[in-house]
Design an enzyme around this catalytic site. Sequence first.
Site, PDB file in Angstrom:
ATOM      1  N   ASP A 101      35.670  41.049  39.305  1.00  0.00           N
ATOM      2  CA  ASP A 101      36.446  40.919  40.529  1.00  0.00           C
ATOM      3  C   ASP A 101      37.726  41.759  40.478  1.00  0.00           C
ATOM      4  O   ASP A 101      38.359  41.900  39.436  1.00  0.00           O
ATOM      5  CB  ASP A 101      36.813  39.442  40.731  1.00  0.00           C
ATOM      6  CG  ASP A 101      37.608  39.190  41.985  1.00  0.00           C
ATOM      7  OD1 ASP A 101      37.092  39.485  43.072  1.00  0.00           O
ATOM      8  OD2 ASP A 101      38.749  38.710  41.876  1.00  0.00           O
ATOM      9  N   GLU A 134      33.927  45.540  41.267  1.00  0.00           N
ATOM     10  CA  GLU A 134      34.377  45.478  42.656  1.00  0.00           C
ATOM     11  C   GLU A 134      35.633  46.358  42.724  1.00  0.00           C
ATOM     12  O   GLU A 134      36.750  45.884  42.511  1.00  0.00           O
ATOM     13  CB  GLU A 134      34.693  44.046  43.091  1.00  0.00           C
ATOM     14  CG  GLU A 134      35.019  43.966  44.576  1.00  0.00           C
ATOM     15  CD  GLU A 134      36.100  42.964  44.918  1.00  0.00           C
ATOM     16  OE1 GLU A 134      36.301  42.704  46.110  1.00  0.00           O
ATOM     17  OE2 GLU A 134      36.769  42.456  44.014  1.00  0.00           O
TER      18      GLU A 134
END
Length: 677
Positions: free
Chosen positions: A313, A366
Site C-alpha cells: 500500500d 500501489e
Amino acid sequence: MSQKVFISEADEYLFGQGTHYEIYEKLGAHPSEEGGKKGFFFAVWAPNAADVHVVGDFNNWDENAHQMQRSKTGNIWTLFIPGVGIGTLYKFMITTQDGRKLYKADPYANYAELRPGNASRTTDLSGFKWSDDKWYDSIKGKDVNRLPIAIYECHIGSWMKHPDGTEDGFYTYRQFADRIVEYLKEMQYTHIELIGIAEHPFDGSWGYQVTGYYAPTSRYGEPTDFMYLVNKLHKAGIGVILDWVPAHFCPDEFGLACFDGSCIYEHPDPRKGEHPDWGTKIFNLEKNEVRNFLIANALYWIRKFHIDGLRVDAVASMLYLDYGKKDGQWVPNKYGDNKNLEAIEFFKHFNSVVRGTYPEVLTIAEESTAWPKVTARPEDGGLGFAFKWNMGWMHDFCEYMKLDPYFRQGAHYMMTFAMSYNDAENYILPLSHDEVVHLKCSMLEKMPGYKVDKYANLRAGYTYMFGHSGKKLLFMGQDFGQEREWSEKRELDWFLLANPLNRGMKDYVSELLKIYRKYPAMYEVDNDWGGFEWINADDKERSTYSFYRRAINGKDNILFVINMTPVERKGFMVGVPFAGTYTHLLDSAEERFGGMGSGIPAKIKAVPGLCDYKDYSITFDLPPYGAEVFVFQNADAKEPAKEEKKEAKKEVKKEAKKEAEPKEKKPAKKTAAKKKA
C-alpha cells in the site's frame, strides 16, 4: 514437546544488522520449556526503556510480578514465565527513562484481543496440517508474467454478514472459506486479495492503520482459522494476496508509536516521522531493526500462512519525502531533492529477499506516480516488484466511462493512452475499493444514462478492461453491478441478484473471466506489443475501439470490437489480420446478460479487401454499447496462400501440356498462372 526459546548473541547481532529474517521466531511470545516446566518465552525490543515487565491475566496485571531481563546489548528484554497457557491476554509494561509507565501491545504478537480491547494474546502457530502441496506444485517454476491473474479484492467483514443477529455479524475465517471458495470457483477468479487482515483497532480504517503486523485480526477467529482459509483457497486452485502496509502505522498509544518512551519505530523528526494528512506515523527506514521488522513480517506471512502475494500500500508516499506535505513539513535528502533514499533501498532489499527466496510470490506496488522501473530488477536500477497497479489507466478509464456518450469522442484517446506506456512496467489494471467510496459512486453508478444504459455501459467497459494488456483486479460487488457505494459497515447488496440486470452482469463478468483464463493470448504477453495490436484506435467519431490479443503460438487469437455509444452501427466493417473464420465468443448484447440481442452470426468469414490497414475484414451489425469478442487462428491466413500455390502449379502443368501438343508455331503467351508461379 515444547523446545526452549531464547535470544542468542547471534540473534541480536543479525537483528542489529537488519538481516534476521526469522526474528519473529524469537521476539514476541512463544511456547517454551525450561527446567521441565512449560510456559511462554517473552521478548521485546525496547532499547531505551528503563525497565520492562510482562503483565497479563496470568498475574492479574500485577505491574511488579514479572520483571524482564535486559540482554547483553541492552536492546532486547526477555523472560520465561512458566504456567502461561494459550489464549492468555498480556502486554508489556514499559517504564521510560523519565519514569512514565506505558502499556504496550506486543509488536510481534501472533494474536490479539478483539477490539475495543487491545491486549496481545498468546497462541501457538505450530500443529496446523497443511494440505496444499498440489497448489505449490502447480505454480512452482512458473513465470508470473505469463500466468493468468484475475484478482477479486475482498473485505471479509463486509462481503456477507452472518444471519446470527450479532452486532458485527462477522463470518469466521472458516465459515467465510466455505462460501468464498464456492463463489470464486463459479466466477473463475484466479486470486483473492484480502483487505484488513493484519490487526487494527478501527474498522473504518479498513485495516490500513495497523497495530498488529504479525497478528491476523481476531475479528474473524484465531490464527489457525486463517490458515484454514488459505489452505482451502489453495486446494480450490485460488491464490491469496494480502494488503500490506509498510508506509505508515497507527498512532494509538498502545501500539508502536513512542514505543519505549522514545521514537524507535518512527522517525523522531515529525517532518520525517508523521503523515500530516493521515494522522499516522512513518516507519524510520534508516534503522536496521525497523527494516528487519518489516521484511521479516513479509516473510512471516509467506512462511507461516502460505500467502502468495503482498500488495504494498501507498508506495508513492514512501518514495517521496514531500508526499502530502507542504513546504516546511518535509526535509530534503542529502542531494537536496525529494526522493526518499532509504525507502528506495528498502524496496530493493525487500524484493531481493522476498522474490529472491520465493520467485512465485507476487509483490505488487500501489504506486500512483510515474516513478521509473518499479518492476525492473534491483540490479538493473529498479525496485524489484513483480507488478505495479496501473493507476493512470484506472483514472483515464473511470473518467472516460463517466462521460455522456455524446462527449466521449472528445476524450477518445483517454482509453488508448495507457498502451503507449504499457511496456514500461508489468501492470495490473485495478478497479479497487478506492474507486467505489467517498462519493465516487459504485462502478455501475459512474455510468451515464438510464438504468439499462448503465448496465450496458459497464459490460462494454469491463470487456475493454479484460481485453487490454495487464493483469486484472476487481473489487467485490462490482462484478454484479452493486449500486450503492461500498461501506465496511454492511454486507454487499446480494439481494440485487434477484434482478435480471444484476444476474446478467454477474454472468457476463463470469464469461469474461472464463475467456480470460481459457485463452493464453489474453495473458501470456502483457508487457510488450507482441501480445497486443490495435485494429483501429482512432475511430473517435463513432467512439468504437477494435484490437486483438496475439497468442505466442499463433492459435486462438482474440479480437475485440467495442461500441461506446448507444447508436447501432449497421454493417460495421472491421479490419482483421488474417483470412479465415472468426468465431463469435461473447456478445454483451445477449438477452441473458441484459441486452436486446444482436443477431451477429456465430461464425463470420473474413473477406479480402483493405480495411483499417488490414488485408481482410469482417462485417456485422454492431449493437448499441456492443462489446463483441471473436477467436481466430493465424493458420487460416496461410491456408489460402497454399491453395493459391496449388492452383498456380496446376495452371502451369496445364499450360505445359498444351504447349506439348502439336500446334501452329506462335510465340507462347505468358499466363497469369505462370506469372504467379
